[in-house]
Design an enzyme around this catalytic site. Structure first.
Site, PDB file in Angstrom:
ATOM      1  N   ARG A  46       0.855  -1.194   0.000  1.00 19.18           N
ATOM      2  CA  ARG A  46       0.000   0.000   0.000  1.00 19.18           C
ATOM      3  C   ARG A  46       0.889   1.241   0.000  1.00 19.18           C
ATOM      4  O   ARG A  46       0.636   2.198  -0.700  1.00 19.18           O
ATOM      5  CB  ARG A  46      -0.934   0.008   1.214  1.00 19.18           C
ATOM      6  N   TYR A  98     -13.505  21.165 -12.610  1.00 15.95           N
ATOM      7  CA  TYR A  98     -13.924  19.808 -12.974  1.00 15.95           C
ATOM      8  C   TYR A  98     -15.079  19.410 -12.041  1.00 15.95           C
ATOM      9  O   TYR A  98     -14.986  19.604 -10.819  1.00 15.95           O
ATOM     10  CB  TYR A  98     -12.731  18.862 -12.798  1.00 15.95           C
ATOM     11  N   ASP A 170      -4.356  21.838 -10.727  1.00 12.73           N
ATOM     12  CA  ASP A 170      -4.816  20.681 -11.501  1.00 12.73           C
ATOM     13  C   ASP A 170      -4.339  20.907 -12.934  1.00 12.73           C
ATOM     14  O   ASP A 170      -4.866  21.748 -13.653  1.00 12.73           O
ATOM     15  CB  ASP A 170      -6.348  20.586 -11.419  1.00 12.73           C
ATOM     16  N   LYS A 195      -5.944  10.730 -18.092  1.00 14.51           N
ATOM     17  CA  LYS A 195      -6.163  11.488 -19.316  1.00 14.51           C
ATOM     18  C   LYS A 195      -4.915  11.461 -20.215  1.00 14.51           C
ATOM     19  O   LYS A 195      -4.550  10.402 -20.686  1.00 14.51           O
ATOM     20  CB  LYS A 195      -6.610  12.899 -18.951  1.00 14.51           C
TER      21      LYS A 195
END
Ligand SMILES: *Cc1c(COP(=O)(O)O)cnc(C)c1O
Length: 381
Positions: A46, A98, A170, A195
């Site tokens: 993790r 967004y 972002d 993306k």
């Protein structure tokens, strides 16, 4: 080293045991220790995984950053940044975010006592009106989604430094190929790796890049504590995708420009949003902080009803009607009902997300075919 060379080589060391040129997919949850606590830097997957570490080195290099941390999604990365705050803290952010970020801020973190100011950031000086003793973070997105507003990163960084605030950007729409916010004074860069970085519509992933060691330690602690870690197969796929980022972006920009120019003079188009036009309100800032203008374009269909807009959006042969962006294939999206459906009508219409707005993610196909497809779709009534 220049961008394309870094995209291919950064973090990609040949495997020490076999010489394999591609970083192996370390599909493991744990690592054997020599004696309790004595390991090779990897304790439990993790927290750290070698495939993910290789990708993090690569992505850090692309943003000229000292550190990168990968997350299971862009929202997972954003979530970690907001989790550094405490009840009573305030965040200044844009009014054209967004949709998923807006949803997380208003429907999740507002309940934890964190206050968000959604303001117009086309003039960064507006930020000053909202700064108070509780302000901790400025969260911006540029170009914005879907109306391609440009926010002046350097001006935001100046204000952030004056008031000792963290500036997070972002950078999903621009990708590190077009814009590097850290070099303009930002503290954290966020990417939806899903993306452009991944680029092939086959992975959901997020990343944060930063130079500050303490920010890195704090955010890595949140990743390990809260568990939004990506798997090694996804890290492998992104490393493979990133190797062609510079080639894809060149074509995205080339195709984007051709299509923006085609749409600009088309009689069925009322309004077009693309930062490369000289009459874009913040074109000068776009030119200053971006290397080119990308393949994201939005447009408003003149006098079209919702039904007409839906019919046109469904009449493409090469473009696919789908959420997401930044992949090799061209996509068309109806923001009001798809990516921005979680924003109340009044708020979204105020920033231009009207029912007859459509958004294109221009892919890397041959642009002649894309323009032919747009031509025939625009004839749909
Ligand atoms: C897609 C997207 C996100 C969210 O990323 P996921 O990987 O889908 O969680 C955040 N910001 C922008 C600008 C995006 O396009």
């Amino acid at each position: 080293m220049k961008f394309g060379t870094k995209a291919i080589h950064a973090g990609a060391e040949p495997d020490p045991t076999t010489g394999a040129i591609m970083t192996p997919i370390y599909q493991t949850s744990t690592y054997v220790q020599e004696s309790p606590g004595k390991n090779k830097g990897y304790g439990y997957a993790r927290g750290k995984n070698p495939t993910r570490s290789a990708l993090e080195k690569n992505l850090a290099a692309l943003e000229d950053a000292k550190h990168c941390i990968c997350f299971s999604s862009g929202m997972g990365a954003t979530d970690a940044v907001i989790k550094m705050l405490r009840p009573g803290d305030e965040v200044i952010t844009g009014d054209d975010l967004y949709g998923g970020s807006y949803r997380m801020f208003t429907k999740v973190f507002a309940h934890y006592g964190i206050k968000f100011h959604f303001i117009n950031l086309t003039d960064a000086q507006n930020i000053r009106k909202y700064v108070n003793v509780n302000t901790k973070l400025i969260w911006i997105e540029t170009p914005t989604n879907p109306t391609m507003q440009i926010v002046d990163i350097e001006a935001c960084a100046t204000i952030a430094k004056e008031h000792k605030l963290i500036l997070a950007v972002d950078n999903t729409f621009a990708s590190p190929y077009l814009q590097n916010p850290l070099s303009l004074g930002a503290d954290i860069v966020m990417h939806s790796v899903t993306k452009y970085l991944g680029g092939h519509s086959d992975v959901v992933m997020g990343a944060l890049m930063m130079n500050d060691d303490k920010l890195h330690t704090d955010l890595a602690f949140i990743l390990n504590s809260c568990g939004a870690n990506p798997g090694p197969m996804d890290a492998f796929l992104v490393m493979r995708g990133v190797k062609t980022l510079h080639l894809r972006m060149e074509r995205h920009c080339f195709n984007g420009r051709k299509i923006a120019e085609f749409l600009k003079t088309h009689p069925r188009i009322e309004k077009i949003y693309w930062p490369g036009f000289e009459d874009h309100p913040n074109h000068a800032i776009a030119k200053k902080q971006m290397r080119d203008f990308g393949g994201m374009i939005s447009f408003v269909l003149k006098g079209a009803s919702v039904d007409e807009t839906f019919r046109m959006a469904s009449s493409f042969h090469v473009f696919s009607l789908a959420e997401s962006l930044g992949g090799v294939e061209s996509l068309i999206n109806h923001p009001a009902t798809m990516t921005h459906a979680s924003i109340p009508r009044e708020e979204r219409e105020r920033v231009g997300v009207v029912d007859n707005l459509l958004r294109l993610s221009v892919g890397v196909e041959d642009v002649e075919d894309l323009i032919e497809d747009l031509k025939q779709a625009l004839e749909t009534k």
